[in-house]
Design a protein around this motif. Sequence first.
Motif, PDB file in Angstrom:
ATOM      1  N   ASP A 199       0.815  -1.211   0.000  1.00 51.71           N
ATOM      2  CA  ASP A 199       0.000   0.000   0.000  1.00 51.71           C
ATOM      3  C   ASP A 199       0.848   1.259   0.000  1.00 51.71           C
ATOM      4  O   ASP A 199       0.355   2.365  -0.232  1.00 51.71           O
ATOM      5  CB  ASP A 199      -0.941   0.012   1.201  1.00 51.71           C
ATOM      6  CG  ASP A 199      -0.198  -0.119   2.530  1.00 51.71           C
ATOM      7  OD1 ASP A 199       0.995  -0.499   2.522  1.00 51.71           O
ATOM      8  OD2 ASP A 199      -0.809   0.130   3.582  1.00 51.71           O
ATOM      9  N   THR A 211      -1.503   3.440  -2.855  1.00 50.86           N
ATOM     10  CA  THR A 211      -2.800   2.810  -3.111  1.00 50.86           C
ATOM     11  C   THR A 211      -3.413   3.275  -4.428  1.00 50.86           C
ATOM     12  O   THR A 211      -3.967   2.470  -5.183  1.00 50.86           O
ATOM     13  CB  THR A 211      -3.771   3.091  -1.956  1.00 50.86           C
ATOM     14  OG1 THR A 211      -3.859   4.496  -1.741  1.00 50.86           O
ATOM     15  CG2 THR A 211      -3.305   2.423  -0.676  1.00 50.86           C
ATOM     16  N   VAL A 214      -1.491   1.712  -7.346  1.00 47.20           N
ATOM     17  CA  VAL A 214      -1.776   0.286  -7.499  1.00 47.20           C
ATOM     18  C   VAL A 214      -3.075   0.091  -8.276  1.00 47.20           C
ATOM     19  O   VAL A 214      -3.159  -0.741  -9.190  1.00 47.20           O
ATOM     20  CB  VAL A 214      -1.844  -0.415  -6.126  1.00 47.20           C
ATOM     21  CG1 VAL A 214      -2.366  -1.841  -6.275  1.00 47.20           C
ATOM     22  CG2 VAL A 214      -0.468  -0.435  -5.485  1.00 47.20           C
ATOM     23  N   GLY A 215      -4.097   0.855  -7.925  1.00 47.30           N
ATOM     24  CA  GLY A 215      -5.358   0.750  -8.650  1.00 47.30           C
ATOM     25  C   GLY A 215      -5.194   1.069 -10.130  1.00 47.30           C
ATOM     26  O   GLY A 215      -5.756   0.382 -10.996  1.00 47.30           O
ATOM     27  N   GLN A 218      -3.348  -1.814 -11.851  1.00 50.69           N
ATOM     28  CA  GLN A 218      -4.268  -2.933 -12.092  1.00 50.69           C
ATOM     29  C   GLN A 218      -5.143  -2.676 -13.316  1.00 50.69           C
ATOM     30  O   GLN A 218      -5.324  -3.566 -14.158  1.00 50.69           O
ATOM     31  CB  GLN A 218      -5.149  -3.148 -10.859  1.00 50.69           C
ATOM     32  CG  GLN A 218      -4.430  -3.764  -9.674  1.00 50.69           C
ATOM     33  CD  GLN A 218      -5.361  -3.884  -8.481  1.00 50.69           C
ATOM     34  OE1 GLN A 218      -6.053  -2.936  -8.128  1.00 50.69           O
ATOM     35  NE2 GLN A 218      -5.387  -5.052  -7.867  1.00 50.69           N
ATOM     36  N   THR A 227      -4.589  -9.901  -7.332  1.00 49.60           N
ATOM     37  CA  THR A 227      -3.548  -9.134  -6.649  1.00 49.60           C
ATOM     38  C   THR A 227      -3.544  -9.503  -5.172  1.00 49.60           C
ATOM     39  O   THR A 227      -4.597  -9.707  -4.571  1.00 49.60           O
ATOM     40  CB  THR A 227      -3.806  -7.624  -6.792  1.00 49.60           C
ATOM     41  OG1 THR A 227      -3.787  -7.265  -8.171  1.00 49.60           O
ATOM     42  CG2 THR A 227      -2.758  -6.805  -6.047  1.00 49.60           C
ATOM     43  N   LEU A 229      -2.204  -7.841  -1.620  1.00 45.42           N
ATOM     44  CA  LEU A 229      -1.740  -6.581  -1.042  1.00 45.42           C
ATOM     45  C   LEU A 229      -1.140  -6.820   0.335  1.00 45.42           C
ATOM     46  O   LEU A 229      -1.786  -7.387   1.216  1.00 45.42           O
ATOM     47  CB  LEU A 229      -2.916  -5.601  -0.916  1.00 45.42           C
ATOM     48  CG  LEU A 229      -2.603  -4.262  -0.223  1.00 45.42           C
ATOM     49  CD1 LEU A 229      -1.740  -3.391  -1.109  1.00 45.42           C
ATOM     50  CD2 LEU A 229      -3.885  -3.541   0.155  1.00 45.42           C
ATOM     51  N   THR A 238      -8.773  -2.067   0.731  1.00 43.66           N
ATOM     52  CA  THR A 238      -8.682  -2.771  -0.552  1.00 43.66           C
ATOM     53  C   THR A 238      -9.811  -2.380  -1.488  1.00 43.66           C
ATOM     54  O   THR A 238      -9.910  -2.889  -2.580  1.00 43.66           O
ATOM     55  CB  THR A 238      -8.713  -4.292  -0.323  1.00 43.66           C
ATOM     56  OG1 THR A 238      -9.944  -4.621   0.345  1.00 43.66           O
ATOM     57  CG2 THR A 238      -7.553  -4.739   0.513  1.00 43.66           C
ATOM     58  N   HIS A 241      -9.094  -1.520  -5.064  1.00 40.27           N
ATOM     59  CA  HIS A 241      -8.425  -2.502  -5.899  1.00 40.27           C
ATOM     60  C   HIS A 241      -9.319  -3.695  -6.206  1.00 40.27           C
ATOM     61  O   HIS A 241      -9.901  -4.296  -5.305  1.00 40.27           O
ATOM     62  CB  HIS A 241      -7.148  -2.995  -5.205  1.00 40.27           C
ATOM     63  CG  HIS A 241      -6.252  -1.886  -4.777  1.00 40.27           C
ATOM     64  ND1 HIS A 241      -5.653  -1.842  -3.545  1.00 40.27           N
ATOM     65  CD2 HIS A 241      -5.865  -0.761  -5.417  1.00 40.27           C
ATOM     66  CE1 HIS A 241      -4.933  -0.744  -3.444  1.00 40.27           C
ATOM     67  NE2 HIS A 241      -5.043  -0.075  -4.572  1.00 40.27           N
ATOM     68  N   LYS A 242      -9.393  -4.058  -7.454  1.00 42.00           N
ATOM     69  CA  LYS A 242     -10.233  -5.184  -7.850  1.00 42.00           C
ATOM     70  C   LYS A 242      -9.484  -6.503  -7.653  1.00 42.00           C
ATOM     71  O   LYS A 242      -8.263  -6.569  -7.784  1.00 42.00           O
ATOM     72  CB  LYS A 242     -10.656  -5.043  -9.307  1.00 42.00           C
ATOM     73  CG  LYS A 242      -9.488  -5.072 -10.299  1.00 42.00           C
ATOM     74  CD  LYS A 242      -9.964  -4.923 -11.732  1.00 42.00           C
ATOM     75  CE  LYS A 242      -8.780  -5.015 -12.705  1.00 42.00           C
ATOM     76  NZ  LYS A 242      -9.204  -4.889 -14.108  1.00 42.00           N
ATOM     77  N   THR A 244      -8.526  -8.300  -5.163  1.00 45.52           N
ATOM     78  CA  THR A 244      -7.370  -8.158  -4.278  1.00 45.52           C
ATOM     79  C   THR A 244      -7.637  -8.851  -2.948  1.00 45.52           C
ATOM     80  O   THR A 244      -8.706  -8.699  -2.358  1.00 45.52           O
ATOM     81  CB  THR A 244      -7.055  -6.675  -4.031  1.00 45.52           C
ATOM     82  OG1 THR A 244      -6.769  -6.041  -5.280  1.00 45.52           O
ATOM     83  CG2 THR A 244      -5.859  -6.517  -3.107  1.00 45.52           C
TER      84      THR A 244
END
Length: 659
Positions: A199, A211, A214-215, A218, A227, A229, A238, A241-242, A244
């Motif tokens: 993160d 964060t 990362v999104g 992805q 993913t 994390l 989270t 984020h898909k 994850t």
Amino acid sequence: MQNIEEGTKLWEPDQQQINEAAITKFRKWLENEKELSLPDTDTLWEWSTTEVESFWESVWEYTGVISHNPYSTVLSSHEMPGAKWFEGATLNYTENVFRHSRPDQPALIFKSETVDTTEVSWKELEEKTAVVANYLKAVGVKKGDRVAAYMPNVPETVIAFLACASIGAIWSVCSPDFGKESVLERFKQIEPTFLFTVDGYSYNGKLISRTESVGEIQEALPSLKQTTLFPFIGSEQTGLHKNTVLWNDLLHGDKTLTYEELPFDHPLWVLFSSGTTGLPKPIVQGQGGIILEHLKVLAIEQGVTKDETYFWYTSTGWMMWNLLIGNLLNGATVVLYDGSPGYPNIQTMWDMTEELQINYFGTSAAFINSCMNAGITPKDTHDFSHLKAICSTGSPLSIDAFQWIYEQVKEDVWLVSTSGGTDVCTAFVGGNPVKSVRAGEIQARSLGAAIHAFDEAGEPLIDEVGELVLTEPMPSMPIYFWGDEDGSRYHDSYFDMYPGIWRHGDWIKIDEKGSCVIYGRSDSTINRQGVRLGTSEIYRAVDALNEVKNSLVIDLEMLDRASYMPLFVVLAEGESLTEELIHAIKNSVKSVVSPRFVPNEVFAVHQIPTTLSGKKMEVPVRKILLGQDPEKVVNEGSMANPESLQYFIDLAKELNEQK
């Protein structure tokens, strides 16, 4: 400190140290078991580079590599590129790590800016590797699939890597200090199916969230199926984020570790090096080649044992992380540190070396220079009785830095100055524990590395500076570049100047006794604290600004000088180089590429020197700024704008007057 000359002897091993050195034991083993006459390490090197098959087969046998099927041939051809090693053999990197498992002994010791010293036992490392490997298999990750990581230098990264290697998945990691665009330029090329990420990370006392990045990563990787994390800075959000799952949710599965039996050249990882005129090069190295090379350099040359601790200050974005983890192949305890080496002060790394009783302390020339400039004397404030070797790479180590180590750190330490590259994930030239350490010199060429200095006509040089070349193949050379179907990019990267001979892109001088001096790069690649980057990545960040029409970046890494990277910009009409614009330029490089590659200074120029075909003349400008004669490095008839050179000729005079 008194000024000393290049070549001044600073340390010499005694007879007991010579007798007990691992390289001496290997040489004696060859004499006894193979009936070879090798009276010293010079003849050993000569044999290792002329009898290539016999040497690497001996390394295999001496270090006890675990293989399930025997090999039919050691080397099918000496042709470069195209050499095939140990065909028929099947092995596994992770299996060759855990043959050394001693359940209650520490395999990893970890420390960071935010985490106190923690240990990971061999048992814990093996069990967590098994759980993660079994999870990967359960969610469909197969042999040959790419697994990407956006992770710092933490134990979880090591566990994830070993899990991937155990099932034959192909690993690739970017440090979280890399901006989103730099990450995507790498990962898009290899189309990963799984991502390990954090993160955020800590550096210089600040927590930096990742964060949002990362999104976005992805979303930009359609190949990604899942993913994991690891909430390193404490966030467990989270929702951004898909597909994850949290790291801790993985750690409740089957602790049985199994190993996929893989061909010698099955891809272990993809490392990324400079892409000077395009995307970063996706360098694929094989499981067997890395096992052999890392055992050679660590077990035989440096002599690291299972009872010793090995530390190298590195991020996961530098190949030194991969070599550091390679110590597990030899059963040693690996020390990981994540954060700034100067936080909360410049003594931090030396404090840790004393606290953890580190035997091998690895760092960069830049860090040693920082310690010198800070005026510290670690020997007066620390107990280094356990410290066997100080290792340095990343850029040339100056004569003053050699002297500072012996006068201000430890007078009886083995200083191992090395130079190599991401391209082979090892050193071409480095330390020899049975030879003297001399100021400004690298002790020897590495075993099995047929390194020479060539002039432009391809003739070898002694005691003169030339191109660093490799005339025989090594097992850890790239097996290919990912996506380079016809091999043209691989060929053009190393073999365009001397057909069939590897040209690395460094200036080197080799003397009669085999000692070496590296004088920086002979190409335009950027090298900041050991991490190489193509200039194109910086151009993309700078030229995205509306105020900038064109740009040129030059890395003036040179012996006895601090690294200095100026950026030259041609501004859009009506624009001027204000402090605000300089800040915007630097901030763009910082966020898009990495803080590591922020230029030292920004200059406004009217034109960027180009060839008639419009190519930026990075190498000639670099040579001019390093003080070489412009008439010898530039053919003005091949230039579109020869008048543009005068600015750089004038600047070169200013820079070289500051020496």
